[in-house]
Design an enzyme around this catalytic site. Structure first.
Site, short mmCIF file in Angstrom:
data_model
loop_
_atom_site.label_atom_id
_atom_site.label_comp_id
_atom_site.label_asym_id
_atom_site.label_seq_id
_atom_site.Cartn_x
_atom_site.Cartn_y
_atom_site.Cartn_z
N ASP A 81 21.87 63.26 -8.01
CA ASP A 81 22.01 64.43 -7.15
C ASP A 81 22.52 63.99 -5.77
OD1 ASP A 81 21.65 67.13 -6.43
OD2 ASP A 81 19.60 66.77 -5.71
N HIS A 82 23.43 64.75 -5.21
CA HIS A 82 23.96 64.48 -3.85
C HIS A 82 24.37 63.03 -3.64
CE1 HIS A 82 23.17 68.44 -2.16
NE2 HIS A 82 22.01 68.43 -2.80
N HIS A 185 18.34 74.48 1.23
CA HIS A 185 17.39 73.45 0.82
C HIS A 185 16.12 73.61 1.64
CE1 HIS A 185 21.07 70.94 -0.40
NE2 HIS A 185 20.40 71.18 -1.51
N GLY A 186 14.98 73.36 1.01
CA GLY A 186 13.72 73.33 1.76
C GLY A 186 13.05 74.68 1.81
N HIS A 214 21.99 75.28 -5.55
CA HIS A 214 21.13 74.32 -4.86
C HIS A 214 20.11 75.11 -4.06
CE1 HIS A 214 23.07 70.24 -5.32
NE2 HIS A 214 23.85 71.04 -6.03
N GLY A 215 19.05 74.43 -3.60
CA GLY A 215 18.05 75.15 -2.83
C GLY A 215 17.34 76.18 -3.69
N SER A 217 14.23 76.50 -4.56
CA SER A 217 12.85 76.90 -4.22
C SER A 217 12.85 78.18 -3.40
CB SER A 217 12.18 75.81 -3.38
OG SER A 217 11.96 74.66 -4.14
P1 13P Z 1 14.91 72.87 -2.93
O1 13P Z 1 14.37 71.63 -2.29
O2 13P Z 1 15.13 73.98 -1.97
O3 13P Z 1 14.14 73.27 -4.13
O4 13P Z 1 16.39 72.47 -3.43
C1 13P Z 1 16.56 71.33 -4.20
C2 13P Z 1 17.99 70.96 -4.28
O5 13P Z 1 18.88 71.76 -4.10
C3 13P Z 1 18.30 69.56 -4.65
O6 13P Z 1 19.68 69.30 -4.65
#
Ligand code: 13P
Length: 295
Positions: A81-82, A185-186, A214-215, A217
Site C-alpha cells: 500500500d502507498h 485517511h484517519g 482509500h480512507g 474508516s
Molecule cells: P483509513 O485509515 O481511513 O481507514 O484508510 C486506510 C487507507 O486508506 C490505507 O491506504
C-alpha cells in the site's frame, strides 16, 4: 491461497462487491484479516504501507504475510500500500506480493505518469497487479500514525479529474485507480460528504479499471454501498480497526489495574487480535454488499 490483485478485483466486479483491504502492520492484524476471510468466505487483501515501516519492517512482516496467505484456504491478495519508492516496490515483488500500489499522487501529473509507468513495467515482470493514485485525499496515511485527523472532505483534498483519469490509465497501464471523491485517511472531525457524481464520471471514463476507495474508516454503511454500486471494488481500511483494538487494550488494562492484578503483554495482544477479528468480520460482510459468501 495467494491471488493476484487483478483477479481478486475481477471477483469483486462479478459480484458487485468490494474487497476489504486491511493494513496489517502486526501479526495480530495479519491473523485477524485472514481469520475473517476464512470465517466469512469472502476474499481479502492484506496490505503493508511503506510509511508503516517503523511499526513493522517490510523484511519482517512481508514474508509472514505471504506465507500465511499461501497456506490459508481463503482467497488472499498480499499487497503493498502507498509505495513511494520503486526500490521498495521491487522488494515487495521479489518477496512474492501479488499486488502493489505506486502512490505518485503528491507529484506533478507528468511525474506521476512517468513513475507509475515504470512501476507498471516492473509489475509486468512479476505478473503482479498495479494500483496507482490520481487526485489527493489531503491527509496522508502516515498522518494517522501521529494521531492526525482531518475535517470531512480533507485538508487540501483534490478530487480526481475524470477526464484526466482516462488519460492517466492509458499512459500508465495501471490496473486499479485510487480516486479521491471525498474520503480521507484517519478520523473524521465532521460528517464525510462523498461525491458519487465524481465517482460515476470516473467509472464511465475508465470502465476497465477497478476503482479504489482509500480512507475507508468512518463511512456509513449506506455510503459504502452507494460507492460499491458506483464501481468501487477495493476499500482500504485501517484507522477504525486499530482504534477499536486500542480501546479494547485500554479497557483491559483499566480493569486489571482496578482489580489490582497483573497485566501481561500477551493479554494485550490477545485482546487486540480478538477485537480486530470481530471488526474485520463485520466490515467484510458490509463490503460484500449482499453478495453470498464465495468459498
Ligand atoms: P483509513 O485509515 O481511513 O481507514 O484508510 C486506510 C487507507 O486508506 C490505507 O491506504
Amino acid at each position: 491461497m495467494l491471488v493476484n490483485l487483478r483477479d481478486i478485483c475481477a471477483i469483486a466486479e462479478q459480484n458487485n462487491m468490494a474487497i476489504a483491504a486491511f493494513n496489517t502492520p502486526s501479526l495480530e492484524a495479519v491473523r485477524a484479516a485472514i481469520g475473517a476471510a476464512e470465517a466469512t468466505g469472502y476474499p481479502v487483501i492484506i496490505q503493508h504501507a511503506e510509511c508503516h515501516e517503523n511499526i513493522a519492517p517490510l523484511d519482517v512482516i512481508g514474508p509472514a504475510m505471504v506465507a500465511l496467505a499461501e497456506r490459508s484456504t481463503a482467497q488472499i491478495c498480499v499487497h503493498l500500500d502507498h509505495g513511494e519508492n520503486l526500490s521498495y516496490i521491487r522488494r515487495a515483488l521479489e518477496m512474492g506480493f501479488t499486488g502493489v500500489m505506486l502512490d505518485g499522487s503528491a507529484l506533478p501529473y507528468e511525474e506521476n505518469v512517468a513513475m507509475s509507468a515504470r512501476a507498471a513495467a516492473m509489475c509486468a515482470n512479476f505478473d503482479c497487479g498495479l494500483e496507482c493514485e490520481l487526485g489527493s485525499l489531503g491527509a496522508r496515511e502516515g498522518d494517522v500514525l501521529h494521531g492526525g485527523d482531518t475535517p470531512a472532505g480533507g485538508t487540501g483534498a483534490t478530487y480526481t479529474d475524470p477526464d484526466q483519469a482516462r488519460e492517466f490509465l492509458d499512459a500508465t497501464g495501471a490496473d486499479l485507480l485510487a480516486c479521491s471523491f471525498g474520503t480521507v485517511h484517519g478520523l473524521y472531525r465532521g460528517e464525510p460528504h462523498l461525491s458519487f457524481e465524481v465517482l460515476e464520471q470516473i467509472r464511465e471514463r475508465v470502465p476497465r479499471a477497478a476503482l479504489v476507495m482509500h480512507g475507508g474508516s468512518g463511512v456509513s454503511n449506506e455510503d459504502y454501498h452507494k460507492a460499491i454500486d458506483a464501481g468501487i471494488r477495493k476499500i482500504n481500511y485501517y484507522t477504525y480497526g486499530v482504534k477499536y483494538a486500542g480501546e479494547s487494550v485500554a479497557e483491559l488494562v483499566d480493569a486489571r489495574r482496578t482489580a489490582g492484578t497483573q497485566v501481561y503483554w500477551h493479554d494485550m495482544t490477545i485482546a487486540a487480535y480478538e477485537r480486530l477479528l470481530a471488526d474485520f468480520t463485520d466490515v467484510m460482510k458490509v463490503f460484500a454488499n449482499g453478495a453470498a459468501p464465495l468459498a
